[in-house]
Design an enzyme around this catalytic site. Structure first.
Site, PDB file in Angstrom:
ATOM      1  N   ARG A 110      11.602 -15.514   2.129  1.00  0.00           N
ATOM      2  CA  ARG A 110      12.549 -14.424   1.912  1.00  0.00           C
ATOM      3  C   ARG A 110      12.804 -13.652   3.205  1.00  0.00           C
ATOM      4  O   ARG A 110      13.833 -13.024   3.361  1.00  0.00           O
ATOM      5  CB  ARG A 110      11.978 -13.421   0.894  1.00  0.00           C
ATOM      6  N   ARG A 113      13.705 -14.385  13.530  1.00  0.00           N
ATOM      7  CA  ARG A 113      14.787 -14.625  14.493  1.00  0.00           C
ATOM      8  C   ARG A 113      14.364 -14.265  15.904  1.00  0.00           C
ATOM      9  O   ARG A 113      13.484 -13.429  16.109  1.00  0.00           O
ATOM     10  CB  ARG A 113      16.073 -13.911  14.082  1.00  0.00           C
ATOM     11  N   ARG A 117       2.949  -9.034 -11.593  1.00  0.00           N
ATOM     12  CA  ARG A 117       2.342  -7.972 -10.795  1.00  0.00           C
ATOM     13  C   ARG A 117       2.982  -6.642 -11.172  1.00  0.00           C
ATOM     14  O   ARG A 117       4.183  -6.572 -11.451  1.00  0.00           O
ATOM     15  CB  ARG A 117       2.556  -8.211  -9.290  1.00  0.00           C
ATOM     16  N   ARG A 135       2.948  -0.004   0.909  1.00  0.00           N
ATOM     17  CA  ARG A 135       3.977   0.629   1.739  1.00  0.00           C
ATOM     18  C   ARG A 135       4.241   2.046   1.275  1.00  0.00           C
ATOM     19  O   ARG A 135       3.865   2.438   0.171  1.00  0.00           O
ATOM     20  CB  ARG A 135       5.275  -0.188   1.739  1.00  0.00           C
ATOM     21  N   GLU A 143       2.962   2.873  -2.655  1.00  0.00           N
ATOM     22  CA  GLU A 143       2.956   1.788  -3.649  1.00  0.00           C
ATOM     23  C   GLU A 143       1.603   1.097  -3.688  1.00  0.00           C
ATOM     24  O   GLU A 143       1.141   0.580  -2.669  1.00  0.00           O
ATOM     25  CB  GLU A 143       4.028   0.743  -3.295  1.00  0.00           C
ATOM     26  N   TYR A 174      11.758 -14.257  -9.589  1.00  0.00           N
ATOM     27  CA  TYR A 174      11.697 -13.172  -8.604  1.00  0.00           C
ATOM     28  C   TYR A 174      13.103 -12.957  -8.033  1.00  0.00           C
ATOM     29  O   TYR A 174      13.392 -13.259  -6.898  1.00  0.00           O
ATOM     30  CB  TYR A 174      10.696 -13.588  -7.519  1.00  0.00           C
ATOM     31  N   ASP A 220      16.401 -11.034  -6.670  1.00  0.00           N
ATOM     32  CA  ASP A 220      16.947  -9.820  -6.078  1.00  0.00           C
ATOM     33  C   ASP A 220      18.119  -9.397  -6.957  1.00  0.00           C
ATOM     34  O   ASP A 220      18.590 -10.167  -7.800  1.00  0.00           O
ATOM     35  CB  ASP A 220      17.424 -10.089  -4.653  1.00  0.00           C
TER      36      ASP A 220
HETATM   37  N1  UDP Z   1       5.580  -9.612   3.583  1.00  0.00           N
HETATM   38  C1  UDP Z   1       4.557  -9.552   4.512  1.00  0.00           C
HETATM   39  N2  UDP Z   1       4.463  -8.479   5.342  1.00  0.00           N
HETATM   40  C2  UDP Z   1       5.350  -7.453   5.291  1.00  0.00           C
HETATM   41  C3  UDP Z   1       6.408  -7.522   4.359  1.00  0.00           C
HETATM   42  C4  UDP Z   1       6.487  -8.601   3.501  1.00  0.00           C
HETATM   43  O1  UDP Z   1       3.747 -10.443   4.564  1.00  0.00           O
HETATM   44  O2  UDP Z   1       5.202  -6.493   6.069  1.00  0.00           O
HETATM   45  C5  UDP Z   1       5.634 -10.773   2.683  1.00  0.00           C
HETATM   46  C6  UDP Z   1       4.803 -10.560   1.432  1.00  0.00           C
HETATM   47  O3  UDP Z   1       4.259 -11.801   1.041  1.00  0.00           O
HETATM   48  C7  UDP Z   1       5.838 -10.088   0.421  1.00  0.00           C
HETATM   49  C8  UDP Z   1       7.016 -10.944   0.801  1.00  0.00           C
HETATM   50  O4  UDP Z   1       6.944 -11.016   2.240  1.00  0.00           O
HETATM   51  O5  UDP Z   1       5.428 -10.304  -0.898  1.00  0.00           O
HETATM   52  C9  UDP Z   1       8.354 -10.414   0.371  1.00  0.00           C
HETATM   53  O6  UDP Z   1       8.533  -9.114   0.853  1.00  0.00           O
HETATM   54  P1  UDP Z   1       9.734  -8.205   0.379  1.00  0.00           P
HETATM   55  O7  UDP Z   1       9.718  -6.976   1.210  1.00  0.00           O
HETATM   56  O8  UDP Z   1      10.962  -9.027   0.368  1.00  0.00           O
HETATM   57  O9  UDP Z   1       9.295  -7.891  -1.112  1.00  0.00           O
HETATM   58  P2  UDP Z   1       9.809  -6.840  -2.201  1.00  0.00           P
HETATM   59  O10 UDP Z   1      10.593  -5.785  -1.479  1.00  0.00           O
HETATM   60  O11 UDP Z   1      10.565  -7.647  -3.204  1.00  0.00           O
HETATM   61  O12 UDP Z   1       8.524  -6.320  -2.740  1.00  0.00           O
END
Ligand code: UDP
Length: 381
Positions: free
Chosen positions: A171, A175, A263, A294, A314, A362, A364
């Site tokens: 996801r 880059r 989860r 976060r 969170e 999952y 978006d």
């Molecule tokens: N992820 C990570 N480090 C980060 C942010 C995301 O390893 O700092 C990984 C982690 O496995 C997470 C996935 O990327 O579950 C998807 O993150 P995203 O922010 O897209 O998840 P959401 O916002 O849906 O919780």
């Protein structure tokens, strides 16, 4: 009251279906067990700030039709998601890009960054990544994996990175430019004034009943044996031809093959007497030792200048009955179990399933909306 559809869940999927059904001259009764509409995209104003009550939602898509569709219901701002990751006393830009790499290895050019990553990957001898750990290692090497992925992912999912599917990490963009945009999508933004108005507009002129539990309604219907005829909690009699169910598909079938795993997230939200707490909407804490994943500072999604600020920490946990399910855990075991429920669902004549929980995906928001419109095209043709 007689309806064509009973829509269970007033979130994005259910509301989109009801809106499209109304356009086709069909009637819906939309119910939700919560005391408000909008599902997990619900936002609530507090001290002039739109709080993303069930977690931060940033709309992004490459699907122009979906972008035009959602823009019917709100005006979007030009917010670009650029999270910052804190690992111990180090701070990095996300997603993984030249800003991240230059800070981590004190290098400047894409060529230098690629060389460091390539050297780290070569030592690992991974040919075909079988899980999230191997996928991450083979994309970004050991340093980025250990500082920015491993701890965060294990907190977020409560599982070892070797027990998680590779797609979760795909996801995130990788880059070799100095570009901190978290998404590669062409369109991105936050609806000015929050998300709830979108669902309000979709449900305008449609019968909606909040604080209404579907399973209690179904229990009352079962006493007569006619599942298309029941009563609401206030005693009103309702009839419908079909059901669109956007709750947990396993719960719909009384978990007869066993429960699917989800989860959950607990949000610790507080208002602080300062204008700007962390300088960014999203700050990830990627080390395991920090108990939350976060901190969201809601005002920054809309460039707010209010005198106070609202933040949410969170905390991720395994779902159990009584807490809110947020993320399906799409590993092999759960996907196989889901297929068994999906077989039952396919055989239903009068019940449709939709959304993150009903389809166990999952999604978006844009993918959820696409799935809803696809269902409408099929069902309401
Ligand atoms: N992820 C990570 N480090 C980060 C942010 C995301 O390893 O700092 C990984 C982690 O496995 C997470 C996935 O990327 O579950 C998807 O993150 P995203 O922010 O897209 O998840 P959401 O916002 O849906 O919780």
């Amino acid at each position: 009251m007689k309806y064509d559809y009973l829509v269970v869940g007033a979130g994005l999927f259910g509301a989109t279906f009801a809106y499209e059904a109304k356009k086709k001259g069909k009637t819906c009764l939309v119910i939700d067990k919560r005391d408000h509409i909008a599902g997990n995209i619900y936002t609530k104003e507090q001290s002039g700030i739109n709080v993303h009550v069930y977690g931060a939602h940033i709309f992004h898509t490459s699907d122009k039709e979906i972008w035009n569709y959602i823009n019917q219901f709100a005006e979007f701002n030009n917010y670009i998601n650029s999270p910052v990751a804190v690992y111990k006393d180090e701070l990095y830009n996300l997603p993984f890009n030249m800003n991240t790499f230059s800070k981590m290895w004190n290098i400047k050019t894409p060529e230098e960054a690629k060389k460091v990553i390539q050297d780290q990957i070569q030592e690992l001898h991974i040919t075909e990544p079988k899980n999230l750990e191997e996928q991450a290692l083979s994309l970004v090497g050991r340093d980025v994996y250990e500082k920015l992925i491993k701890g965060y992912t294990e907190k977020q999912w409560g599982r070892s990175c070797t027990d998680l599917p590779a797609f979760i990490i795909k996801r995130l963009p990788l880059r070799f430019t100095y570009d901190n945009n978290y998404f590669n999508d062409r369109f991105q933004g936050i609806p000015m004034g929050g998300y709830t108005q979108i669902i309000e507009k979709m449900l305008d002129g449609i019968d909606v009943k909040t604080s209404e539990d579907f399973f209690a309604m179904r229990d009352r219907a079962e006493t007569t044996g006619d599942l298309t005829k029941t009563t609401l909690s206030d005693g009103t009699e309702v009839e419908y031809e079909k059901i669109l169910f956007t709750g947990q598909i396993d719960e719909y079938y009384d978990s007869k093959f066993g429960p699917l795993e989800y989860r959950s997230v607990r949000f610790e939200t507080e208002e602080l007497e300062e204008e700007n707490y962390q300088g960014n909407a999203v700050v990830n804490y990627t080390e395991r030792e920090v108990p939350y994943t976060r901190i969201i500072e809601h005002k920054h999604f809309e460039f707010g200048k209010q005198p106070t600020t609202i933040i949410s920490r969170e905390y991720s946990s395994e779902w159990k009955p009584g807490v809110e399910p947020y993320y399906p855990v799409n590993n092999d075991k759960n996907n196989a179990l889901y297929e068994k429920y999906a077989e039952l669902a396919k055989a239903e004549k009068n019940v449709l399933f939709g959304g993150r929980l009903g389809m166990y995906k999952y999604f978006d928001m844009d993918k959820d909306l696409r799935a809803a419109l696809d269902l409408c095209a099929e069902e309401l043709a």
